[in-house]
Enzyme design. Structure first.
Site, PDB file in Angstrom:
ATOM      1  N   CYS A 144      41.083  37.527  43.799  1.00 49.73           N
ATOM      2  CA  CYS A 144      41.826  37.038  42.636  1.00 49.73           C
ATOM      3  C   CYS A 144      41.384  35.612  42.303  1.00 49.73           C
ATOM      4  O   CYS A 144      40.984  34.848  43.180  1.00 49.73           O
ATOM      5  CB  CYS A 144      43.322  37.066  42.929  1.00 49.73           C
ATOM      6  SG  CYS A 144      44.359  36.556  41.533  1.00 49.73           S
ATOM      7  N   ASP A 146      43.218  33.238  41.591  1.00 54.50           N
ATOM      8  CA  ASP A 146      44.235  32.284  42.033  1.00 54.50           C
ATOM      9  C   ASP A 146      43.583  31.157  42.840  1.00 54.50           C
ATOM     10  O   ASP A 146      42.849  31.401  43.801  1.00 54.50           O
ATOM     11  CB  ASP A 146      45.279  33.006  42.888  1.00 54.50           C
ATOM     12  CG  ASP A 146      46.522  32.163  43.125  1.00 54.50           C
ATOM     13  OD1 ASP A 146      46.388  31.064  43.691  1.00 54.50           O
ATOM     14  OD2 ASP A 146      47.627  32.604  42.751  1.00 54.50           O
ATOM     15  N   ARG A 148      44.620  29.191  44.961  1.00 58.41           N
ATOM     16  CA  ARG A 148      45.106  28.937  46.321  1.00 58.41           C
ATOM     17  C   ARG A 148      44.412  29.792  47.380  1.00 58.41           C
ATOM     18  O   ARG A 148      44.741  29.695  48.558  1.00 58.41           O
ATOM     19  CB  ARG A 148      46.625  29.199  46.379  1.00 58.41           C
ATOM     20  CG  ARG A 148      47.440  28.306  45.458  1.00 58.41           C
ATOM     21  CD  ARG A 148      48.861  28.820  45.325  1.00 58.41           C
ATOM     22  NE  ARG A 148      48.902  30.107  44.619  1.00 58.41           N
ATOM     23  CZ  ARG A 148      50.025  30.801  44.423  1.00 58.41           C
ATOM     24  NH1 ARG A 148      51.168  30.342  44.894  1.00 58.41           N
ATOM     25  NH2 ARG A 148      49.983  31.945  43.763  1.00 58.41           N
ATOM     26  N   HIS A 200      46.607  39.418  46.964  1.00 56.75           N
ATOM     27  CA  HIS A 200      47.528  38.500  47.645  1.00 56.75           C
ATOM     28  C   HIS A 200      48.942  38.745  47.167  1.00 56.75           C
ATOM     29  O   HIS A 200      49.182  39.069  46.002  1.00 56.75           O
ATOM     30  CB  HIS A 200      47.137  37.041  47.410  1.00 56.75           C
ATOM     31  CG  HIS A 200      47.239  36.604  45.977  1.00 56.75           C
ATOM     32  ND1 HIS A 200      48.343  35.950  45.470  1.00 56.75           N
ATOM     33  CD2 HIS A 200      46.369  36.724  44.943  1.00 56.75           C
ATOM     34  CE1 HIS A 200      48.146  35.693  44.176  1.00 56.75           C
ATOM     35  NE2 HIS A 200      46.962  36.144  43.836  1.00 56.75           N
ATOM     36  N   CYS A 203      51.099  37.686  43.557  1.00 55.21           N
ATOM     37  CA  CYS A 203      50.076  37.661  42.503  1.00 55.21           C
ATOM     38  C   CYS A 203      50.716  37.618  41.117  1.00 55.21           C
ATOM     39  O   CYS A 203      51.500  38.496  40.754  1.00 55.21           O
ATOM     40  CB  CYS A 203      49.179  38.889  42.632  1.00 55.21           C
ATOM     41  SG  CYS A 203      47.876  38.988  41.389  1.00 55.21           S
TER      42      CYS A 203
END
Length: 314
Positions: A144, A146, A148, A200, A203
């Site tokens: 993803c 993302d 993080r 994750h 999400c």
């Protein structure tokens, strides 16, 4: 001074609440709405809550923050500016702070880069010579976007170990030429041994797909996740707890994307010839920082898929 487009973009960004309030507030003082608002984490940089000894944005990212003369103290200037009586002065000062903030956060990335390069060279004088010789990664990582979840950091992999593709909600769509090209190159040319689809918990893409909202340009992308829900509707609807149902959809989405990887000709043909790559489905948890292996039965999945999607003949 920033132009109006950049300023507007910054003020609309969800992590710019402190800056945004400074522009739109006409009832509170600058010191309370701008200087005392907590700044949030943005990418690799962490900005703590301002204190009396850190009077402005600049103290969080400036290397010369020891300078605190009253003539250059942004707090004293901002405190004297009343947004309700002199909005143009207030706006000019705020824009100057934003401009300096952007420059300093940009410069910090290069500071980190120089420190990283020096550390690598000190530990291994041949590190960059070997790195420039070419790549032979063992893994293709499809994750993803993302911010993080940096693949190398959470797995302990080094540069050259993983070929990485990331998009919203770690989707593998056959109409997405980007991900299809990545898989093809990784399998046929780089000869990766493992393909990891990593989702994750928490999400945002999966969460958005669970909402009954028109999300504009995101609609056709998130429809792929809604299709995952449709395929597993009975199982998901039987889960009474919303958070657990959400987490299960994250897992099922990873499994379905693994199936989409297995459907590709490159993966099927390479496995028939070389017995690799193997496809894995993993999920990362923010609460403990650990990866969970969904224990994908790759061979069983491949066998089931090839009843319809057999592409082993070149």
């Amino acid at each position: 001074m920033l132009n109006s487009r950049v300023t507007t973009s910054l003020l609309q960004h969800p992590t710019s609440a402190a800056i945004r309030r400074a522009f739109i507030s006409s009832s509170s003082s600058p010191s309370s709405s701008f200087l005392s608002s907590p700044l949030v984490r943005s990418g690799p940089l962490c900005f703590p809550t301002p204190t009396a000894t850190t009077p402005s944005l600049l103290r969080h990212c400036s290397s010369d923050s020891h300078s605190s003369s009253s003539s250059s103290n942004p707090k004293s200037k901002l405190a004297n500016a009343n947004p309700s009586s002199d909005k143009s002065t207030w706006r000019a000062m705020a824009e100057k702070d934003i401009s300096r903030y952007l420059r300093q956060t940009h410069d910090r990335v290069f500071e980190h880069n120089r420190a990283w390069a020096a550390e690598k060279k000190k530990a291994d004088p041949d590190f960059f010579a070997n790195l420039s010789a070419g790549q032979t990664p063992e893994y293709l990582w499809i994750g993803c976007s993302d911010s993080r979840i940096p693949a190398e950091q959470i797995t302990g992999l080094e540069p050259g170990d993983a070929f990485v593709h990331r998009n919203i909600a770690n989707l593998v769509c056959n109409t997405d030429l980007n991900v299809m090209a990545v898989i093809n190159y990784a399998v046929r040319h780089l000869k990766v041994k493992h393909i990891v689809v990593c989702g994750h918990y928490g999400c945002g893409g999966v969460k958005a797909a669970m909402s009954a909202k028109d999300l504009g340009i995101l609609n056709p992308w998130l429809r792929n996740i809604r299709d995952v829900y449709r395929l597993h509707e009975k199982e998901l609807d039987a889960i009474p707890n919303e958070e657990e149902r959400y987490n299960r959809l994250v897992e099922l989405n990873v499994i379905e994307q693994c199936k989409n990887v297995v459907k590709t000709a490159g993966v099927q043909q390479s496995y028939a010839e070389n017995s690799f790559p193997i496809v894995h489905g993993w999920v990362f948890g923010f609460n403990d920082g650990l990866l969970r292996d969904l224990q994908i039965d790759f061979e069983g999945m491949l066998k089931d898929i090839q009843k319809i999607y057999n592409l082993t003949e070149s």
